[in-house]
Design an enzyme around this catalytic site. Structure first.
Site, PDB file in Angstrom:
ATOM      1  N   LEU A  37       2.359  -3.358  -0.944  1.00  0.00           N
ATOM      2  CA  LEU A  37       1.294  -4.102  -0.236  1.00  0.00           C
ATOM      3  C   LEU A  37       0.066  -3.179  -0.512  1.00  0.00           C
ATOM      4  CD1 LEU A  37       3.685  -5.788   0.532  1.00  0.00           C
ATOM      5  CD2 LEU A  37       2.467  -6.093   2.638  1.00  0.00           C
ATOM      6  N   ALA A  60       4.540  -5.888   6.414  1.00  0.00           N
ATOM      7  CA  ALA A  60       3.298  -5.512   7.167  1.00  0.00           C
ATOM      8  C   ALA A  60       3.242  -3.946   7.394  1.00  0.00           C
ATOM      9  CB  ALA A  60       3.004  -6.272   8.349  1.00  0.00           C
ATOM     10  N   THR A  62       3.617  -2.142  10.325  1.00  0.00           N
ATOM     11  CA  THR A  62       3.812  -2.258  11.710  1.00  0.00           C
ATOM     12  C   THR A  62       3.678  -0.968  12.716  1.00  0.00           C
ATOM     13  OG1 THR A  62       6.233  -2.085  11.177  1.00  0.00           O
ATOM     14  CG2 THR A  62       5.049  -4.376  11.227  1.00  0.00           C
ATOM     15  N   TYR A 125      -4.153  -2.059  14.680  1.00  0.00           N
ATOM     16  CA  TYR A 125      -3.155  -2.706  14.030  1.00  0.00           C
ATOM     17  C   TYR A 125      -3.611  -4.129  14.394  1.00  0.00           C
ATOM     18  CZ  TYR A 125       1.200  -5.265  14.091  1.00  0.00           C
ATOM     19  OH  TYR A 125       2.238  -6.399  14.019  1.00  0.00           O
TER      20      TYR A 125
END
Length: 286
Positions: A37, A60, A62, A125
């Protein structure tokens, strides 16, 4: 149906790998070696090369606190990569399901957050995840953004496994009681994502932003007590405030999500996290 899943080792990705075959759905997971990613172009290339009928992004950044010091890196993973995936899906006409978070809200409202409520992330975030949502929506893909919260399973790094680990050596813990949300089983999220993907492929579902979290809403402290009760462990939980437990990143006080639109659009009700917790405790304790 065949579904391409970004992610392999995360809680929801693992749940998808198990849930798919049980529903007659072929799941192809992509680990970092196959689609990193941090390289959005590689993610887009994976979508262009797939023979899947739909794509789910279950990967993701996280690490909420770490994102405060590494927002640029988190932005690539949480915003640029999903945007690239969605654009590739749009070009091929593939439905796209993207998992997002309650952290896009600032968390001070008294009522559960509706999907159309004003977003105002408190930290890096949340900002990167909100940027990812916007990139997906702007891609033109047939996409559903599924915001969720307080995810747990039997093996991941989450609140349930942390509490169980701590209870092995401690008989008293102080836990935040002024943050409220809905604990959400990872396998319930996986089932929801597959239902959404199937309806998008069938043409019986529409794109949009929806919320999905477990019921009932509770505080972290109440959740901790439920964990110890289910595990049969005697641990005294003392309520503390967020101010008593400072962290690099601010957390929303109100993480309650209004999940009405998801049930209306896709027939998916809120899951009972207490039943899931009982099952998971049996899987994780002797």
């Amino acid at each position: 149906m065949k579904v391409l899943v970004f992610g392999e080792s995360g809680q929801v990705a693992r749940a998808l790998a198990l849930a798919g075959p049980a529903r007659g759905i072929t799941i192809q997971t992509l680990n970092r070696g196959k689609a990193d990613l941090s390289d959005p172009a590689a993610c887009a290339a994976a979508v262009r090369a797939t023979d899947a009928d739909a794509v789910i992004n279950a990967a993701a950044w996280t690490a909420v606190d770490a994102a405060e010091a590494q927002e640029d890196a988190a932005h690539v993973i949480n915003a640029d990569a999903p945007g690239a995936m969605a654009q590739a899906c749009a070009a091929r006409g593939l439905p796209f399901v993207h998992i997002s978070t309650d952290y896009v809200f600032e968390g001070s409202a008294g009522d559960p957050w509706t999907p159309d409520a004003k977003t105002a992330p408190l930290g890096a975030y949340g900002r990167t995840k909100l940027a990812g949502e916007r990139a997906v929506l702007e891609s033109g893909a047939l996409a559903v953004i599924l915001r969720t919260a307080w995810v747990f399973d039997a093996a991941g790094k989450n609140f349930v496994t942390t509490m169980l680990r701590l209870s092995e050596t401690r008989d008293a813990l102080s836990v935040v009681a002024d943050q409220i949300g809905g604990p959400t089983p990872a396998d319930a999220i996986a089932d929801a994502c597959l239902t959404i993907a199937q309806k998008l492929v069938d043409g019986t579902g529409q794109g949009g932003t929806h919320h999905f979290s477990g019921a009932p809403d509770v505080s972290w402290a109440t959740f901790a007590r439920a964990i110890f009760r289910a595990a049969g462990r005697t641990v005294t939980v003392t309520d503390i405030t967020t101010a008593d437990y400072p962290t690099p990143a601010a957390r929303p006080a109100n993480s309650r999500l209004d999940c009405t639109s998801l049930q209306t659009a896709f027939g998916i009700p809120r899951p009972d996290w207490q039943a899931a917790l009982t099952r998971i405790i049996k899987e994780t304790t002797p």
